[in-house]
Design a protein around this motif. Structure first.
Motif, short mmCIF file in Angstrom:
data_model
loop_
_atom_site.label_atom_id
_atom_site.label_comp_id
_atom_site.label_asym_id
_atom_site.label_seq_id
_atom_site.Cartn_x
_atom_site.Cartn_y
_atom_site.Cartn_z
N UNK A 1 -6.57 4.81 -12.76
CA UNK A 1 -6.41 4.06 -11.55
C UNK A 1 -6.98 2.92 -11.00
N UNK A 2 -6.82 2.34 -10.52
CA UNK A 2 -7.39 1.48 -9.29
C UNK A 2 -7.59 2.05 -8.31
N UNK A 3 -8.14 1.84 -7.05
CA UNK A 3 -7.86 2.72 -5.60
C UNK A 3 -7.22 2.11 -4.65
N UNK A 4 -6.18 2.03 -3.93
CA UNK A 4 -5.59 0.77 -3.83
C UNK A 4 -6.27 0.19 -2.20
N UNK B 1 -3.11 -5.21 -2.60
CA UNK B 1 -2.59 -4.46 -1.53
C UNK B 1 -3.42 -4.94 -0.44
N UNK B 2 -4.39 -4.76 -0.44
CA UNK B 2 -5.65 -5.96 0.67
C UNK B 2 -5.91 -7.32 0.76
N UNK B 3 -4.88 -8.33 0.02
CA UNK B 3 -5.41 -10.06 0.86
C UNK B 3 -3.84 -10.34 0.35
N UNK B 4 -3.58 -10.98 1.41
CA UNK B 4 -1.87 -11.25 1.35
C UNK B 4 -2.34 -12.33 1.32
N UNK B 5 -3.18 -12.87 1.10
CA UNK B 5 -2.82 -14.81 0.72
C UNK B 5 -2.84 -14.72 -1.00
N UNK B 6 -3.67 -13.49 -1.54
CA UNK B 6 -2.98 -13.17 -3.19
C UNK B 6 -2.60 -12.91 -3.36
N UNK B 7 -1.85 -11.87 -2.97
CA UNK B 7 -0.08 -11.54 -3.02
C UNK B 7 0.92 -12.54 -3.03
N UNK B 8 0.78 -12.90 -2.12
CA UNK B 8 1.42 -14.67 -1.91
C UNK B 8 1.45 -15.55 -2.76
N UNK B 9 -0.18 -15.47 -3.53
CA UNK B 9 0.05 -16.50 -4.40
C UNK B 9 0.06 -15.97 -5.77
N UNK B 10 -0.15 -14.57 -6.40
CA UNK B 10 0.40 -14.51 -7.26
C UNK B 10 1.83 -14.01 -7.65
N UNK C 1 0.82 -1.26 0.67
CA UNK C 1 0.13 0.36 -0.20
C UNK C 1 0.97 0.66 -0.27
N UNK C 2 2.05 1.53 0.78
CA UNK C 2 2.61 2.42 0.73
C UNK C 2 3.78 2.49 0.03
N UNK D 1 -4.84 0.85 -14.17
CA UNK D 1 -3.90 0.60 -14.10
C UNK D 1 -3.82 0.75 -12.48
N UNK D 2 -3.10 -1.30 -12.24
CA UNK D 2 -3.93 -1.21 -10.74
C UNK D 2 -2.22 -0.61 -10.04
N UNK D 3 -2.02 -1.54 -9.28
CA UNK D 3 -0.83 -1.62 -8.66
C UNK D 3 0.46 -2.42 -9.56
N UNK D 4 0.22 -4.17 -9.28
CA UNK D 4 1.11 -4.36 -10.50
C UNK D 4 1.28 -3.93 -11.56
N UNK D 5 0.15 -3.66 -12.26
CA UNK D 5 0.60 -3.33 -13.43
C UNK D 5 1.31 -2.24 -13.85
N UNK D 6 0.73 -1.12 -12.93
CA UNK D 6 1.76 0.12 -12.85
C UNK D 6 3.29 -0.64 -12.68
N UNK D 7 3.47 -0.46 -11.52
CA UNK D 7 5.16 -1.13 -10.45
C UNK D 7 5.74 -2.16 -11.85
N UNK D 8 4.96 -3.18 -13.07
CA UNK D 8 5.24 -3.59 -13.65
C UNK D 8 5.91 -2.66 -14.85
#
Length: 756
Positions: A371-374, A380-389, A331-332, A473-480
């Protein structure tokens, strides 16, 4: 530089200066800035001869082109102020002098050749004279010059453009004859800037594992920026570098190929002044302030997160920044990028490389970005999903073995498509996307992108008619995108690296488009996608892209007929206060097609010019003869002038392939965006007219039906490269930027100025 000062400088050097009074910084660099820097800056400078500083002209020229799409091995880097610090260092890297020898110096002989074969004032250049940016440059050494001049009599300097005045020519020749001494002190921070630099360096060099990880992430996101202090008004800009030396000592830059390569030693993050002439194409600005310092403190240094160990460097760390910086709250990271989204999109759309077709031929000529809202970004909001992808977000291009290119590409495409499938499944179980899912934090929320073949520009606000495509754009799209095209991209890299970069950006664009489709009614998504990927694009959809979500409802209540247009209309209504650039010229609805706050004279001009705006080639055949980026300068009867951009948006059946772009043009669908601002770093042509001629100019464009009609328009109002006042009018465009948005001002580039 204002026209007045350009003319004054010309008058002051109308006679050769006495030997005692000659100074490079006072007498020579201003001439180079006025007549040479517009071509000789950045990596695309002919023969890598950069004339924006004493250091650049001392470095000299090289026969090795930076842009080489066929090289098997990566070239050595040749970054000014980075890769060598002395003349001897540049000679060891293959650069040869252009100053030595007095009257025999290469600069002197090139100027003499240009003067003896000057183009006829006001004429069109010969058709057989190649002025394109991909022309072959021979870069002769002094001993080869006679043969070069015999074979290329029209290749003198300034090349294919109005040349130096008599006084300018005399000054440069005298300076060269006297030994071409170089003087001038490097730009230094003033007291106020030095105090603020100390604060930022203190923040970025705090001890501690977590603190150093955060500083490393911040450096990798700001290394490209032209930083400036909001509290100061000096016009100075700074860059963030990795140094071997701590604050208080002279900066000793660690010259790695990429900003995320292993520095091999202890790192200190330092700010140093940017030297030389500011040119618009590389001038990607970022503000530093007390508020920004507090924001960085809040996001990265005040939380309860902790990094157990620093991740190190290496190919895997470069390939997957999501793993490398996993300890920092996602999120930061996303909020920091959203705060200045225009800057981050500029880094990869406008870019620092000055010739970006490897990226730009993946995008449409005109589109909007949201841009997609944080709070609604699952990463950003789901730790399990973040770890998966997270493992699926690794980027290609860090391995550049040409023989392994097909395997690298196949693996990265498979990872990306597996990620898209996992993302589609995860989002299908969440609340349906609605207006609250679109970020609206500040005026960076709405961006317009315009492509002009191998360059592009970004502006806050929604400019132009509703475009064919929009990105969400969401965070993974913007950062990639940022890491693929900025941090990891090597302009000196080989064909394998550059091909992987281009191919993956195509997948990112597709991901941003697919994300936007989630806002559309499910039943209409396939038809909209089919409009974006016509003809051969359908094959690409089948071969390389993961399928779209055709079933999960949208939370937006949009009509089945023209849902994209309805979305754009409601977006403008809901987010009107965030729209930094309202556009009554291209989206005129009530007949009042002008800027409400403009003076009456400008309102009348706006109203008349608006009849050209948002027109297609079918409605305005003259578009066929306009280049991608034309500027229109209108002198007002009461004094002053306004500058408009006329951008030709080329239509494509799709933008899904690396080669054969011209085969996918749809010229009958080309459109014209007209906006009162300089929307390019690379003008292709300029028209200059008086206020009283606007009606005639508009009527002539509306009536033009063939090349002969357009030629008459050029003859009456066009500013050809040979125009006697070319340089004064050309630099007045930069002056217009300085007057209206001084932070963004810089010398425009004329390498793409066409021979109309």
């Amino acid at each position: 530089m204002p026209i007045f000062f350009l003319l004054l400088a010309s008058l002051l050097v109308s006679q050769p200066l006495s030997a005692a009074s000659l100074s490079y910084s006072r007498d020579v660099q201003p001439i180079l800035t006025a007549k040479c820097v517009a071509c000789h800056a950045c990596y695309d400078a002919p023969c890598q001869l950069n004339l924006g500083s004493a250091t650049g002209i001392q470095r000299g020229a090289s026969r090795v082109p930076v842009y080489n799409g066929k090289r098997i091995e990566a070239d050595a880097t040749t970054r000014l102020f980075v890769d060598a610090q002395t003349e001897e260092g540049w000679r060891a890297r293959g650069f040869h002098s252009v100053l030595g020898g007095g009257d025999a110096a290469l600069v002197a002989r090139m100027l003499e050749l240009g003067r003896s074969h000057a183009p006829l004032p006001g004429s069109k250049l010969p058709e057989d004279l190649d002025i394109g940016i991909r022309r072959e440059t021979q870069c002769p050494r002094p001993e080869e010059f006679a043969d070069f001049a015999r074979k290329n009599p029209r290749a003198g300097m300034p090349f294919a453009v109005t040349g130096l005045s008599d006084g300018e020519y005399a000054t440069l020749r005298q300076w060269l004859a006297e030994g071409a001494s170089l003087d001038g002190e490097p730009l230094a921070a003033n007291a106020s800037e030095a105090a603020q630099i100390a604060e930022w360096e203190s923040l970025l060099n705090r001890p501690g594992t977590s603190e150093q990880l955060a500083a490393r992430w911040l450096y990798e996101h700001l290394f490209l920026a032209h930083l400036y202090f909001v509290q100061g008004a000096s016009g100075h800009f700074f860059e963030l570098v990795r140094s071997r030396t701590p604050s208080g000592e002279a900066v000793d830059v660690i010259a790695t190929r990429r900003p995320n390569d292993d520095p091999g030693t202890q790192v200190f993050y330092r700010l140093r002044p940017i030297q030389g002439v500011i040119v618009h194409k590389t001038h990607i600005t970022y503000p530093l302030s007390r508020g920004k310092l507090a924001r960085v403190e809040e996001l990265f240094f005040a939380g309860d997160w902790k990094a157990e160990a620093l991740p190190g460097y290496g190919p895997q760390r470069r390939a997957n920044p999501f793993e490398t910086f996993a300890a920092i709250p996602a999120r930061a990271r996303y909020l920091f990028m959203l705060d200045d989204a225009e800057y981050f999109v500029r880094t990869f759309i406008r870019g620092p490389v000055c010739r970006g077709q490897i990226a730009t031929d993946v995008i449409r000529d005109h589109f909007w970005t949201l841009f997609q809202a944080p709070d609604h970004d699952l990463y950003l909001t789901d730790a399990a999903y973040r770890e998966q992808v997270t493992p699926l977000l690794a980027l290609p291009g860090v391995q550049d073995d040409l023989a392994q290119l097909p395997l690298y590409w196949s693996a990265s495409r498979a990872r990306r498509n597996a990620y898209e499938a996992a993302r589609r499944e995860a989002y299908s179980h969440l609340p349906h996307p609605s207006w609250s899912h679109i970020w609206a934090g500040n005026d960076n929320a709405l961006l317009s992108i315009f492509r002009q073949h191998d360059s592009a520009s970004v502006r806050k606000g929604l400019i132009g008619a509703v475009p064919q495509t929009l990105w969400w754009l969401d965070f993974p799209l913007l950062e990639r995108t940022y890491y693929q095209l900025v941090v990891n991209f090597d302009v000196f890299g080989n064909v394998s690296h550059q091909a992987q970069t281009r191919l993956y950006f195509d997948l990112i664009r597709n991901g941003a488009e697919q994300n936007f489709l989630r806002l559309m009614p499910p039943a209409q998504r396939q038809a909209i996608l089919g409009d974006w990927y016509q003809y051969s694009g359908k094959l690409r959809l089948w071969l390389d892209y993961e399928g779209i979500d055709r079933h999960t409802p949208s939370g937006l209540r949009l009509p089945a007929d023209h849902p994209k247009a309805a979305f754009a209309e409601r977006l403008l209504e809901r987010y009107g206060t965030l729209n930094a650039r309202p556009d009554p010229l291209n989206r005129c609805r009530d007949g009042r097609c002008f800027r409400p706050a403009a003076i009456p004279a400008l309102q009348r001009i706006d109203q008349r010019l608006s009849s050209l705006a948002a027109r297609s080639l079918a409605e305005l055949p003259a578009i066929e003869y306009l280049p991608e980026a034309t500027l229109l300068r209108v002198e007002l009867d009461g004094g002053g002038r306004e500058v408009y951009s006329l951008l030709r948006n080329r239509a494509h059946s799709n933008v899904a392939f690396m080669l054969g772009e011209s085969l996918r043009y749809q010229p009958e669908k080309d459109t014209l965006t007209l906006y009162p601002e300089v929307l390019t770093s690379y003008p292709n042509f300029l028209f200059s007219l008086r206020e009283g001629e606007v009606n005639a100019f508009v009527a002539s464009l509306q009536q033009a039906r063939n090349a002969a009609d357009f030629e008459r328009i050029v003859l009456r109002w066009g500013v050809r490269r040979t125009h006697p006042q070319f340089w004064a009018l050309f630099h007045d465009l930069s002056e217009h930027i300085r007057e209206t948005d001084p932070v963004e001002a810089g010398i425009l580039d004329m390498n793409r100025y066409q021979n109309l």
